[in-house]
Design an enzyme around this catalytic site. Structure first.
Site, PDB file in Angstrom:
ATOM      1  N   HIS A   6       0.874  -1.179   0.000  1.00  0.00           N
ATOM      2  CA  HIS A   6       0.000   0.000   0.000  1.00  0.00           C
ATOM      3  C   HIS A   6       0.918   1.238   0.000  1.00  0.00           C
ATOM      4  O   HIS A   6       2.025   1.190   0.543  1.00  0.00           O
ATOM      5  CB  HIS A   6      -0.823  -0.056   1.291  1.00  0.00           C
ATOM      6  CG  HIS A   6      -1.905   0.968   1.420  1.00  0.00           C
ATOM      7  ND1 HIS A   6      -1.660   2.263   1.786  1.00  0.00           N
ATOM      8  CD2 HIS A   6      -3.252   0.876   1.254  1.00  0.00           C
ATOM      9  CE1 HIS A   6      -2.808   2.927   1.840  1.00  0.00           C
ATOM     10  NE2 HIS A   6      -3.790   2.104   1.519  1.00  0.00           N
ATOM     11  N   ASP A  10       3.137  -4.493   8.172  1.00  0.00           N
ATOM     12  CA  ASP A  10       1.926  -3.684   8.048  1.00  0.00           C
ATOM     13  C   ASP A  10       0.735  -4.640   8.127  1.00  0.00           C
ATOM     14  O   ASP A  10       0.439  -5.360   7.171  1.00  0.00           O
ATOM     15  CB  ASP A  10       1.991  -2.940   6.700  1.00  0.00           C
ATOM     16  CG  ASP A  10       0.641  -2.340   6.291  1.00  0.00           C
ATOM     17  OD1 ASP A  10      -0.351  -2.539   7.004  1.00  0.00           O
ATOM     18  OD2 ASP A  10       0.621  -1.678   5.232  1.00  0.00           O
TER      19      ASP A  10
HETATM   20  C1  LIG Z   1      -2.257  -2.848   3.669  1.00  0.00           C
HETATM   21  C2  LIG Z   1      -2.610  -1.466   4.120  1.00  0.00           C
HETATM   22  N1  LIG Z   1      -1.661  -0.718   4.695  1.00  0.00           N
HETATM   23  C3  LIG Z   1      -1.918   0.509   5.158  1.00  0.00           C
HETATM   24  C4  LIG Z   1      -3.163   1.079   5.027  1.00  0.00           C
HETATM   25  C5  LIG Z   1      -3.417   2.442   5.561  1.00  0.00           C
HETATM   26  O1  LIG Z   1      -4.329   2.387   6.617  1.00  0.00           O
HETATM   27  P1  LIG Z   1      -4.891   3.716   7.284  1.00  0.00           P
HETATM   28  O2  LIG Z   1      -5.434   4.548   6.148  1.00  0.00           O
HETATM   29  O3  LIG Z   1      -5.958   3.241   8.193  1.00  0.00           O
HETATM   30  O4  LIG Z   1      -3.772   4.383   7.984  1.00  0.00           O
HETATM   31  C6  LIG Z   1      -4.172   0.351   4.396  1.00  0.00           C
HETATM   32  C7  LIG Z   1      -5.502   0.943   4.173  1.00  0.00           C
HETATM   33  O5  LIG Z   1      -6.191   0.583   3.239  1.00  0.00           O
HETATM   34  C8  LIG Z   1      -3.886  -0.958   3.951  1.00  0.00           C
HETATM   35  O6  LIG Z   1      -4.839  -1.708   3.384  1.00  0.00           O
END
Ligand SMILES: Cc1ncc(COP(=O)(O)O)c(C=O)c1O
Length: 416
Positions: free
Chosen positions: A133, A210
Protein backbone atom coordinates in the site's frame (compact mmCIF):
# COMPACT_ATOMS: atom_id res chain seq x y z
CA UNK A 1 -28.87 -0.49 27.07
CA UNK A 2 -27.96 -4.10 27.56
CA UNK A 3 -24.18 -4.22 27.11
CA UNK A 4 -22.38 -7.54 27.02
CA UNK A 5 -19.56 -7.82 29.52
CA UNK A 6 -16.19 -7.82 27.77
CA UNK A 7 -14.68 -11.25 27.53
CA UNK A 8 -17.99 -13.05 27.90
CA UNK A 9 -19.61 -12.34 24.55
CA UNK A 10 -19.48 -15.95 23.42
CA UNK A 11 -21.57 -16.57 20.37
CA UNK A 12 -21.99 -19.43 18.01
CA UNK A 13 -21.57 -18.43 14.44
CA UNK A 14 -24.86 -17.48 12.82
CA UNK A 15 -24.48 -14.80 10.18
CA UNK A 16 -28.11 -13.65 10.46
CA UNK A 17 -27.73 -13.17 14.21
CA UNK A 18 -24.38 -11.41 13.74
CA UNK A 19 -25.87 -8.98 11.24
CA UNK A 20 -28.20 -7.72 13.96
CA UNK A 21 -25.10 -6.43 15.80
CA UNK A 22 -24.31 -4.05 12.91
CA UNK A 23 -27.09 -1.43 12.66
CA UNK A 24 -25.84 0.08 9.39
CA UNK A 25 -26.36 -3.20 7.52
CA UNK A 26 -30.13 -2.56 7.67
CA UNK A 27 -30.00 0.52 5.51
CA UNK A 28 -30.87 0.88 1.88
CA UNK A 29 -28.83 2.36 -0.93
CA UNK A 30 -30.53 3.53 -4.10
CA UNK A 31 -33.72 2.00 -2.75
CA UNK A 32 -32.14 -1.44 -2.41
CA UNK A 33 -30.72 -3.29 0.59
CA UNK A 34 -27.08 -2.31 1.14
CA UNK A 35 -24.60 -5.03 0.14
CA UNK A 36 -21.42 -3.80 1.77
CA UNK A 37 -18.36 -5.35 0.10
CA UNK A 38 -15.82 -2.59 0.78
CA UNK A 39 -14.56 -4.01 4.04
CA UNK A 40 -10.87 -3.79 3.12
CA UNK A 41 -11.28 -0.01 2.91
CA UNK A 42 -13.17 0.18 6.21
CA UNK A 43 -15.44 -2.25 8.01
CA UNK A 44 -18.74 -1.49 9.76
CA UNK A 45 -19.08 -1.16 13.55
CA UNK A 46 -21.08 -3.38 15.89
CA UNK A 47 -23.49 -1.80 18.35
CA UNK A 48 -21.16 -2.96 21.12
CA UNK A 49 -18.31 -0.70 19.91
CA UNK A 50 -20.65 2.24 19.33
CA UNK A 51 -22.23 1.88 22.76
CA UNK A 52 -18.91 1.58 24.61
CA UNK A 53 -17.75 4.87 23.07
CA UNK A 54 -21.10 6.45 23.77
CA UNK A 55 -20.91 5.29 27.37
CA UNK A 56 -17.44 6.82 27.72
CA UNK A 57 -18.69 10.24 26.61
CA UNK A 58 -21.83 9.95 28.76
CA UNK A 59 -20.13 8.88 31.97
CA UNK A 60 -16.35 9.04 31.97
CA UNK A 61 -14.78 11.75 29.88
CA UNK A 62 -11.86 13.76 31.26
CA UNK A 63 -8.25 14.15 30.14
CA UNK A 64 -6.05 11.19 31.02
CA UNK A 65 -2.85 10.84 33.07
CA UNK A 66 -3.01 14.44 34.32
CA UNK A 67 -5.65 14.93 36.94
CA UNK A 68 -5.89 13.94 40.57
CA UNK A 69 -9.66 14.18 40.33
CA UNK A 70 -11.86 11.12 40.26
CA UNK A 71 -13.11 11.53 36.70
CA UNK A 72 -9.62 11.86 35.26
CA UNK A 73 -8.58 8.74 37.14
CA UNK A 74 -11.54 6.79 35.83
CA UNK A 75 -10.84 7.95 32.27
CA UNK A 76 -7.16 7.00 32.70
CA UNK A 77 -8.13 3.57 34.01
CA UNK A 78 -10.46 2.97 31.05
CA UNK A 79 -7.79 4.18 28.60
CA UNK A 80 -5.01 2.04 30.08
CA UNK A 81 -7.30 -0.97 30.40
CA UNK A 82 -7.98 -0.57 26.67
CA UNK A 83 -4.24 -0.73 26.01
CA UNK A 84 -4.04 -3.97 28.01
CA UNK A 85 -6.95 -5.49 26.07
CA UNK A 86 -5.28 -4.61 22.76
CA UNK A 87 -1.90 -5.94 23.96
CA UNK A 88 -3.57 -9.24 24.83
CA UNK A 89 -5.43 -9.31 21.50
CA UNK A 90 -2.13 -9.21 19.56
CA UNK A 91 -0.11 -11.30 22.00
CA UNK A 92 2.23 -8.43 22.96
CA UNK A 93 4.48 -9.44 25.85
CA UNK A 94 3.91 -6.06 27.53
CA UNK A 95 1.29 -3.33 27.13
CA UNK A 96 4.18 -0.82 27.21
CA UNK A 97 5.01 -2.03 23.71
CA UNK A 98 1.60 -0.92 22.42
CA UNK A 99 1.62 2.68 21.18
CA UNK A 100 -1.59 4.47 20.21
CA UNK A 101 -1.36 6.22 16.85
CA UNK A 102 -3.91 7.55 14.38
CA UNK A 103 -3.63 4.34 12.35
CA UNK A 104 -1.35 2.20 10.22
CA UNK A 105 -0.20 5.17 8.16
CA UNK A 106 0.90 7.12 11.20
CA UNK A 107 2.56 4.06 12.74
CA UNK A 108 4.66 3.56 9.61
CA UNK A 109 5.53 7.26 9.41
CA UNK A 110 6.57 7.20 13.05
CA UNK A 111 9.03 4.35 12.61
CA UNK A 112 10.24 5.53 9.19
CA UNK A 113 11.12 8.84 10.83
CA UNK A 114 12.77 7.72 14.03
CA UNK A 115 14.45 4.64 12.57
CA UNK A 116 15.92 6.54 9.64
CA UNK A 117 17.23 9.37 11.83
CA UNK A 118 18.97 6.95 14.16
CA UNK A 119 19.82 3.89 12.04
CA UNK A 120 20.03 4.79 8.34
CA UNK A 121 23.06 6.28 6.65
CA UNK A 122 23.87 7.16 3.03
CA UNK A 123 24.10 4.02 0.88
CA UNK A 124 21.96 1.91 3.22
CA UNK A 125 19.01 -0.11 1.94
CA UNK A 126 15.42 -0.77 3.00
CA UNK A 127 13.54 -3.72 1.48
CA UNK A 128 9.82 -3.49 0.69
CA UNK A 129 7.62 -5.82 -1.35
CA UNK A 130 6.05 -5.05 -4.72
CA UNK A 131 2.52 -5.33 -3.36
CA UNK A 132 2.64 -2.63 -0.73
CA UNK A 133 0.00 0.00 0.00
CA UNK A 134 1.28 3.56 -0.59
CA UNK A 135 1.39 3.93 3.22
CA UNK A 136 4.19 1.39 3.30
CA UNK A 137 6.04 2.96 0.38
CA UNK A 138 5.94 6.74 0.61
CA UNK A 139 7.15 7.16 4.24
CA UNK A 140 10.18 4.99 3.39
CA UNK A 141 10.81 6.92 0.17
CA UNK A 142 10.76 10.16 2.17
CA UNK A 143 13.06 8.69 4.81
CA UNK A 144 15.46 7.23 2.23
CA UNK A 145 15.55 10.50 0.26
CA UNK A 146 16.38 12.39 3.45
CA UNK A 147 19.16 9.95 4.41
CA UNK A 148 20.61 9.13 0.96
CA UNK A 149 19.47 5.50 1.21
CA UNK A 150 17.82 3.20 -1.35
CA UNK A 151 14.71 1.04 -1.53
CA UNK A 152 14.88 -2.50 -2.94
CA UNK A 153 11.66 -4.26 -3.90
CA UNK A 154 10.76 -7.96 -3.56
CA UNK A 155 9.28 -8.86 -6.98
CA UNK A 156 5.65 -9.93 -7.39
CA UNK A 157 4.84 -13.09 -9.38
CA UNK A 158 1.97 -13.45 -11.85
CA UNK A 159 -0.41 -14.95 -9.29
CA UNK A 160 0.09 -12.00 -6.93
CA UNK A 161 2.49 -13.67 -4.50
CA UNK A 162 5.91 -12.28 -3.71
CA UNK A 163 9.10 -14.00 -4.86
CA UNK A 164 10.51 -15.01 -1.51
CA UNK A 165 13.52 -16.74 -3.11
CA UNK A 166 14.70 -13.28 -4.20
CA UNK A 167 15.08 -12.23 -0.58
CA UNK A 168 17.88 -14.65 0.23
CA UNK A 169 20.18 -12.98 -2.28
CA UNK A 170 18.95 -9.43 -1.80
CA UNK A 171 19.88 -8.87 1.84
CA UNK A 172 23.32 -7.29 2.17
CA UNK A 173 25.21 -5.69 5.02
CA UNK A 174 23.65 -2.42 3.81
CA UNK A 175 20.11 -3.72 4.49
CA UNK A 176 18.80 -1.96 7.58
CA UNK A 177 15.12 -2.96 7.66
CA UNK A 178 12.47 -4.96 5.79
CA UNK A 179 8.89 -3.70 5.75
CA UNK A 180 6.07 -5.79 4.25
CA UNK A 181 2.32 -6.13 4.36
CA UNK A 182 0.95 -9.14 6.22
CA UNK A 183 -1.97 -9.24 3.73
CA UNK A 184 -2.24 -7.28 0.47
CA UNK A 185 -5.20 -4.89 0.44
CA UNK A 186 -5.44 -4.93 -3.37
CA UNK A 187 -5.30 -8.69 -3.96
CA UNK A 188 -5.77 -10.38 -0.59
CA UNK A 189 -2.48 -12.30 -0.88
CA UNK A 190 -1.27 -13.49 2.52
CA UNK A 191 2.47 -12.94 2.64
CA UNK A 192 4.74 -15.53 4.28
CA UNK A 193 5.72 -13.07 7.02
CA UNK A 194 7.01 -15.84 9.32
CA UNK A 195 9.50 -16.86 6.64
CA UNK A 196 10.46 -13.25 5.89
CA UNK A 197 11.08 -12.55 9.58
CA UNK A 198 13.12 -15.72 9.86
CA UNK A 199 15.35 -14.87 6.89
CA UNK A 200 15.70 -11.25 8.03
CA UNK A 201 16.65 -12.19 11.57
CA UNK A 202 19.22 -14.72 10.37
CA UNK A 203 20.84 -11.70 8.72
CA UNK A 204 20.40 -9.45 11.75
CA UNK A 205 17.78 -7.27 10.02
CA UNK A 206 14.61 -6.06 11.82
CA UNK A 207 11.17 -6.42 10.23
CA UNK A 208 8.16 -4.10 10.19
CA UNK A 209 4.86 -5.77 9.30
CA UNK A 210 1.93 -3.68 8.05
CA UNK A 211 -0.99 -5.59 9.53
CA UNK A 212 -3.78 -3.27 8.35
CA UNK A 213 -5.53 -6.06 6.45
CA UNK A 214 -4.54 -8.86 8.82
CA UNK A 215 -6.01 -7.46 12.04
CA UNK A 216 -9.65 -8.10 10.99
CA UNK A 217 -8.95 -11.56 9.54
CA UNK A 218 -5.88 -13.29 10.98
CA UNK A 219 -5.10 -14.31 14.53
CA UNK A 220 -2.11 -12.13 15.31
CA UNK A 221 0.51 -13.03 17.86
CA UNK A 222 3.43 -10.62 17.67
CA UNK A 223 5.45 -12.59 20.21
CA UNK A 224 5.13 -15.86 18.24
CA UNK A 225 5.91 -13.99 15.02
CA UNK A 226 8.95 -12.46 16.74
CA UNK A 227 8.24 -9.38 14.63
CA UNK A 228 10.08 -6.17 15.55
CA UNK A 229 7.28 -3.73 14.63
CA UNK A 230 3.63 -4.36 13.75
CA UNK A 231 0.97 -1.80 12.78
CA UNK A 232 -2.77 -1.84 12.23
CA UNK A 233 -5.81 0.45 12.07
CA UNK A 234 -8.89 0.14 14.25
CA UNK A 235 -11.39 1.10 11.54
CA UNK A 236 -10.61 -1.95 9.41
CA UNK A 237 -11.26 -4.31 12.32
CA UNK A 238 -14.74 -3.10 13.33
CA UNK A 239 -13.45 -0.30 15.59
CA UNK A 240 -13.65 3.48 15.20
CA UNK A 241 -11.71 5.62 12.72
CA UNK A 242 -8.81 7.84 13.78
CA UNK A 243 -6.97 5.34 15.96
CA UNK A 244 -4.55 2.49 15.44
CA UNK A 245 -1.61 0.72 16.93
CA UNK A 246 2.12 0.56 16.61
CA UNK A 247 3.53 -2.47 18.36
CA UNK A 248 7.30 -2.45 18.82
CA UNK A 249 9.65 -4.66 20.78
CA UNK A 250 10.71 -2.67 23.84
CA UNK A 251 14.33 -3.41 22.95
CA UNK A 252 13.76 -1.27 19.82
CA UNK A 253 11.38 1.33 21.22
CA UNK A 254 13.73 2.07 24.11
CA UNK A 255 16.64 2.90 21.82
CA UNK A 256 14.75 4.82 19.14
CA UNK A 257 14.39 8.58 19.63
CA UNK A 258 10.90 10.06 20.17
CA UNK A 259 8.99 11.36 17.16
CA UNK A 260 6.61 14.18 18.02
CA UNK A 261 7.28 16.45 21.00
CA UNK A 262 4.72 17.83 23.42
CA UNK A 263 2.84 17.01 26.59
CA UNK A 264 2.73 13.43 27.90
CA UNK A 265 5.95 12.28 26.16
CA UNK A 266 8.25 14.14 28.57
CA UNK A 267 9.72 13.35 31.95
CA UNK A 268 11.11 16.84 32.62
CA UNK A 269 11.31 20.01 30.53
CA UNK A 270 13.91 22.71 31.22
CA UNK A 271 15.19 25.52 29.01
CA UNK A 272 18.44 23.61 29.05
CA UNK A 273 16.79 20.50 27.59
CA UNK A 274 14.15 17.81 27.99
CA UNK A 275 14.20 14.25 29.22
CA UNK A 276 11.65 11.83 27.83
CA UNK A 277 8.97 9.69 29.42
CA UNK A 278 9.16 5.92 29.59
CA UNK A 279 7.30 3.60 27.19
CA UNK A 280 4.69 3.82 25.85
CA UNK A 281 4.23 7.55 26.60
CA UNK A 282 7.53 8.53 24.96
CA UNK A 283 5.79 8.04 21.59
CA UNK A 284 2.40 9.53 22.55
CA UNK A 285 2.69 13.32 22.48
CA UNK A 286 -0.47 15.27 23.28
CA UNK A 287 -3.96 14.26 24.39
CA UNK A 288 -4.73 10.84 22.90
CA UNK A 289 -7.95 9.67 21.26
CA UNK A 290 -9.38 8.28 24.50
CA UNK A 291 -12.79 7.33 23.12
CA UNK A 292 -11.06 5.77 20.10
CA UNK A 293 -8.88 3.59 22.33
CA UNK A 294 -11.97 2.44 24.24
CA UNK A 295 -13.73 1.72 20.93
CA UNK A 296 -10.77 -0.24 19.59
CA UNK A 297 -10.57 -2.31 22.77
CA UNK A 298 -14.32 -2.96 22.47
CA UNK A 299 -13.75 -4.20 18.90
CA UNK A 300 -11.02 -6.56 20.21
CA UNK A 301 -13.43 -7.83 22.89
CA UNK A 302 -16.19 -8.22 20.34
CA UNK A 303 -13.97 -10.26 18.01
CA UNK A 304 -12.56 -12.30 20.88
CA UNK A 305 -16.11 -13.38 21.70
CA UNK A 306 -16.08 -15.57 18.59
CA UNK A 307 -14.12 -18.59 17.56
CA UNK A 308 -11.90 -16.62 15.17
CA UNK A 309 -10.99 -19.68 13.09
CA UNK A 310 -14.72 -20.22 12.49
CA UNK A 311 -15.05 -16.62 11.24
CA UNK A 312 -12.05 -17.11 8.97
CA UNK A 313 -13.39 -20.40 7.57
CA UNK A 314 -16.71 -18.68 6.82
CA UNK A 315 -14.99 -15.74 5.07
CA UNK A 316 -13.03 -18.26 2.96
CA UNK A 317 -16.30 -19.91 1.93
CA UNK A 318 -17.61 -16.52 0.77
CA UNK A 319 -14.41 -16.00 -1.23
CA UNK A 320 -14.62 -19.47 -2.82
CA UNK A 321 -18.26 -18.93 -3.76
CA UNK A 322 -17.40 -15.56 -5.29
CA UNK A 323 -14.36 -16.91 -7.18
CA UNK A 324 -16.35 -19.86 -8.56
CA UNK A 325 -19.44 -17.84 -9.40
CA UNK A 326 -17.51 -15.12 -11.20
CA UNK A 327 -15.85 -17.75 -13.42
CA UNK A 328 -19.12 -18.13 -15.34
CA UNK A 329 -19.08 -14.47 -16.43
CA UNK A 330 -17.78 -13.51 -19.83
CA UNK A 331 -14.48 -11.63 -19.99
CA UNK A 332 -13.78 -11.84 -16.25
CA UNK A 333 -10.12 -11.55 -15.26
CA UNK A 334 -9.37 -12.12 -11.59
CA UNK A 335 -6.27 -10.25 -10.41
CA UNK A 336 -4.36 -12.07 -7.67
CA UNK A 337 -4.89 -15.81 -7.60
CA UNK A 338 -2.62 -16.84 -4.74
CA UNK A 339 -3.53 -20.09 -2.99
CA UNK A 340 -3.22 -18.39 0.39
CA UNK A 341 -5.60 -15.45 0.29
CA UNK A 342 -7.82 -13.40 2.57
CA UNK A 343 -11.41 -12.77 1.45
CA UNK A 344 -10.65 -10.23 -1.26
CA UNK A 345 -11.74 -10.72 -4.88
CA UNK A 346 -10.10 -8.25 -7.28
CA UNK A 347 -11.08 -8.38 -10.93
CA UNK A 348 -11.29 -6.72 -14.31
CA UNK A 349 -13.60 -7.36 -17.21
CA UNK A 350 -12.10 -7.25 -20.68
CA UNK A 351 -12.68 -3.90 -22.33
CA UNK A 352 -14.54 -2.34 -19.38
CA UNK A 353 -13.32 0.34 -16.99
CA UNK A 354 -13.41 -0.61 -13.27
CA UNK A 355 -15.08 2.72 -12.44
CA UNK A 356 -17.99 2.02 -14.81
CA UNK A 357 -18.52 -1.43 -13.31
CA UNK A 358 -18.40 0.01 -9.77
CA UNK A 359 -20.99 2.64 -10.70
CA UNK A 360 -23.43 0.05 -12.02
CA UNK A 361 -22.89 -2.14 -8.96
CA UNK A 362 -23.60 0.89 -6.74
CA UNK A 363 -26.87 1.50 -8.59
CA UNK A 364 -27.81 -2.01 -7.45
CA UNK A 365 -26.95 -1.27 -3.81
CA UNK A 366 -23.56 -2.99 -3.92
CA UNK A 367 -20.57 -1.15 -2.42
CA UNK A 368 -17.22 -2.21 -3.88
CA UNK A 369 -14.00 -0.31 -4.40
CA UNK A 370 -12.60 0.54 -7.81
CA UNK A 371 -9.24 1.97 -8.82
CA UNK A 372 -5.62 1.39 -7.85
CA UNK A 373 -6.39 0.72 -4.16
CA UNK A 374 -3.42 2.91 -3.09
CA UNK A 375 -1.11 0.35 -4.70
CA UNK A 376 -0.06 1.99 -7.96
CA UNK A 377 3.31 0.20 -8.23
CA UNK A 378 1.44 -3.12 -7.95
CA UNK A 379 -1.05 -2.09 -10.65
CA UNK A 380 1.93 -1.05 -12.85
CA UNK A 381 3.41 -4.48 -12.29
CA UNK A 382 0.21 -6.04 -13.73
CA UNK A 383 0.06 -3.37 -16.47
CA UNK A 384 -3.44 -2.25 -15.42
CA UNK A 385 -4.78 1.08 -14.10
CA UNK A 386 -6.86 -0.61 -11.42
CA UNK A 387 -9.39 -3.28 -10.53
CA UNK A 388 -12.84 -3.73 -9.05
CA UNK A 389 -12.41 -5.12 -5.54
CA UNK A 390 -15.01 -6.94 -3.48
CA UNK A 391 -13.75 -7.50 0.05
CA UNK A 392 -15.74 -9.58 2.50
CA UNK A 393 -16.34 -9.56 6.23
CA UNK A 394 -17.90 -12.25 8.40
CA UNK A 395 -21.24 -10.38 8.34
CA UNK A 396 -21.59 -10.84 4.58
CA UNK A 397 -23.87 -13.60 3.33
CA UNK A 398 -23.91 -16.09 0.47
CA UNK A 399 -26.97 -14.21 -0.85
CA UNK A 400 -24.83 -11.09 -1.07
CA UNK A 401 -22.18 -12.99 -3.03
CA UNK A 402 -24.90 -14.05 -5.45
CA UNK A 403 -26.16 -10.46 -5.68
CA UNK A 404 -22.64 -9.36 -6.61
CA UNK A 405 -22.39 -11.98 -9.35
CA UNK A 406 -25.84 -11.12 -10.74
CA UNK A 407 -25.10 -7.39 -10.64
CA UNK A 408 -21.71 -7.86 -12.35
CA UNK A 409 -23.45 -9.91 -15.05
CA UNK A 410 -25.87 -7.02 -15.54
CA UNK A 411 -22.97 -4.54 -15.72
CA UNK A 412 -21.34 -6.62 -18.47
CA UNK A 413 -24.59 -6.67 -20.46
CA UNK A 414 -25.14 -2.92 -20.06
CA UNK A 415 -21.56 -1.85 -20.80
CA UNK A 416 -20.53 -4.28 -23.56
C1 LIG B 1 -2.26 -2.85 3.67
C2 LIG B 1 -2.61 -1.47 4.12
N1 LIG B 1 -1.66 -0.72 4.70
C3 LIG B 1 -1.92 0.51 5.16
C4 LIG B 1 -3.16 1.08 5.03
C5 LIG B 1 -3.42 2.44 5.56
O1 LIG B 1 -4.33 2.39 6.62
P1 LIG B 1 -4.89 3.72 7.28
O2 LIG B 1 -5.43 4.55 6.15
O3 LIG B 1 -5.96 3.24 8.19
O4 LIG B 1 -3.77 4.38 7.98
C6 LIG B 1 -4.17 0.35 4.40
C7 LIG B 1 -5.50 0.94 4.17
O5 LIG B 1 -6.19 0.58 3.24
C8 LIG B 1 -3.89 -0.96 3.95
O6 LIG B 1 -4.84 -1.71 3.38
Amino acid sequence: MNLPTPGTIHKNFDVHEIRKDFPILNRKVNGLPLVYLDNAASSQKPEYVISQMDDYYHRLHANVHRGVHQLSQEATDAFEKSRQTIAKFIGAPSDHEVIFTRGTTESINLIANVFSISHINPGDEIILSGLEHHSNIVPWQMACNARGAQIKVIPVLENGTIDITWLDHAITDKTKLISVAHISNALGTINPVEQIIDIAHQNGVPVFVDGAQAAPHALINVADLDVDFYAFSSHKMYGPTGIGILYGKSSWLNVLPPWQGGGEMIEEVKWTGTTYNKLPFKFEAGTPDIAGAIGLAAACDYLSGFDRSELLAYENKLLDACTNGMRSLQGIRPVGTAANKAAVYSFNINGLHPYDIGTILDQQGIAVRTGHHCAQPLMDCFGIPGTVRASFAFYNTMDEVESLIRATHKAIKLLS
